[in-house]
Design an enzyme around this catalytic site. Structure first.
Site, PDB file in Angstrom:
ATOM      1  N   ALA A  13       0.836  -1.207   0.000  1.00  0.00           N
ATOM      2  CA  ALA A  13       0.000   0.000   0.000  1.00  0.00           C
ATOM      3  C   ALA A  13       0.869   1.255   0.000  1.00  0.00           C
ATOM      4  O   ALA A  13       0.598   2.215  -0.729  1.00  0.00           O
ATOM      5  CB  ALA A  13      -0.931  -0.002   1.209  1.00  0.00           C
ATOM      6  N   TYR A  14       1.906   1.248   0.819  1.00  0.00           N
ATOM      7  CA  TYR A  14       2.827   2.386   0.883  1.00  0.00           C
ATOM      8  C   TYR A  14       3.506   2.603  -0.465  1.00  0.00           C
ATOM      9  O   TYR A  14       3.625   3.730  -0.957  1.00  0.00           O
ATOM     10  CB  TYR A  14       3.864   2.130   1.975  1.00  0.00           C
ATOM     11  CG  TYR A  14       4.770   3.296   2.276  1.00  0.00           C
ATOM     12  CD1 TYR A  14       4.343   4.333   3.104  1.00  0.00           C
ATOM     13  CD2 TYR A  14       6.056   3.362   1.755  1.00  0.00           C
ATOM     14  CE1 TYR A  14       5.178   5.408   3.402  1.00  0.00           C
ATOM     15  CE2 TYR A  14       6.900   4.426   2.046  1.00  0.00           C
ATOM     16  CZ  TYR A  14       6.448   5.448   2.859  1.00  0.00           C
ATOM     17  OH  TYR A  14       7.276   6.509   3.150  1.00  0.00           O
TER      18      TYR A  14
END
Length: 251
Positions: free
Chosen positions: A155-156
């Site tokens: 996600a990052y």
């Protein structure tokens, strides 16, 4: 004529400034003469007092960046309180680590909302003001994973990859209107977000062995690059991702 950086009479909006890189950038801008609007969840006045001690005005605007409706209100509120919005630093971010096959959807959404969607909203709201006044500096904080894939941080990585591309897109639209949109790309810094890596002896050694500078970054290492991009010296720099990484990407 000597080259000087003077940000007096400029108002800089900074997210993520209660600690680490964001704090260092906010103080660096204040040292260069800017007044600061701190966008933060807490009412902690530590950084505010430090900036006021430099003789600069500093206001705290309370906002949880996961509350996107509230995020939309922040820039207009700064404009009303401080009469100007000249610089925007999008530094706040969160991290979640899981193997990709186990990554929870709610954690994915949380990371994307804070690390990408809030950045987009703040850029859009600042852009409305800056394109009208035909001047302004927006500096997003991207990441090495804007270029590389990362491990256990899908996600990052997705969010920071998108921040890099968003920076370029906004530069394409707003450069001719006097607005500079660029990004800083921190390497491996000794900050709270990297505690898990720092405390992992094997991973920490692998990282350190690859950094040509031979050390982890200190948040103060970000000051110069941020102040430069916020100044008139960077007026012809648009859509650039400036790595401050001790040489990591050169390896």
């Amino acid at each position: 004529m000597a080259i000087q950086i003077n940000l007096e009479n400029k108002v800089a909006v900074v997210t993520g400034a209660t600690r680490g890189i964001g704090k260092a950038i906010a103080i660096g801008l204040a040292e260069a003469g800017a007044d600061i609007a701190l966008i933060q969840r807490s009412t902690d006045i530590t950084v505010q007092e430090e900036i006021k001690g430099l003789g600069r005005n500093c206001e705290i605007i309370e906002c949880d960046l996961s509350d996107l409706k509230r995020v939309r209100e922040v820039i207009p509120e700064v404009k009303k309180k401080m009469e100007s919005v000249d610089i925007l630093i999008n530094c706040a971010g969160i991290q979640r680590r899981y193997p990709a096959v186990d990554f929870p959807e709610h954690e994915w959404d949380a990371v994307i909302d804070v690390n990408l969607k809030s950045v987009w909203i703040l850029c859009q709201e600042a852009g409305k003001i800056m394109t009208t006044q035909q001047r302004g500096k927006i500096i997003n904080v991207a990441s090495l994973v804007s270029f590389q894939g990362g491990i256990l941080v899908p996600a990052y990585t997705a969010a920071k990859g998108a921040v890099g591309q968003l920076t370029k897109e906004l530069a394409n639209e707003w450069s001719s209107l006097g607005v500079n949109v660029n990004a800083l790309v921190p390497g491996y810094f000794a900050t709270e977000m990297n505690t898990a890596l720092i405390n992992d002896p094997e991973r920490s050694k692998q990282i350190l062995d690859r950094i040509p500078a031979g050390r982890w970054g200190d948040p103060n290492d970000m000051k110069g690059a941020a102040v430069f991009l916020a100044s008139s010296l960077a007026d012809y720099i648009h859509g650039h991702l400036l790595a401050v990484d001790g040489g990591w990407l050169a390896r």
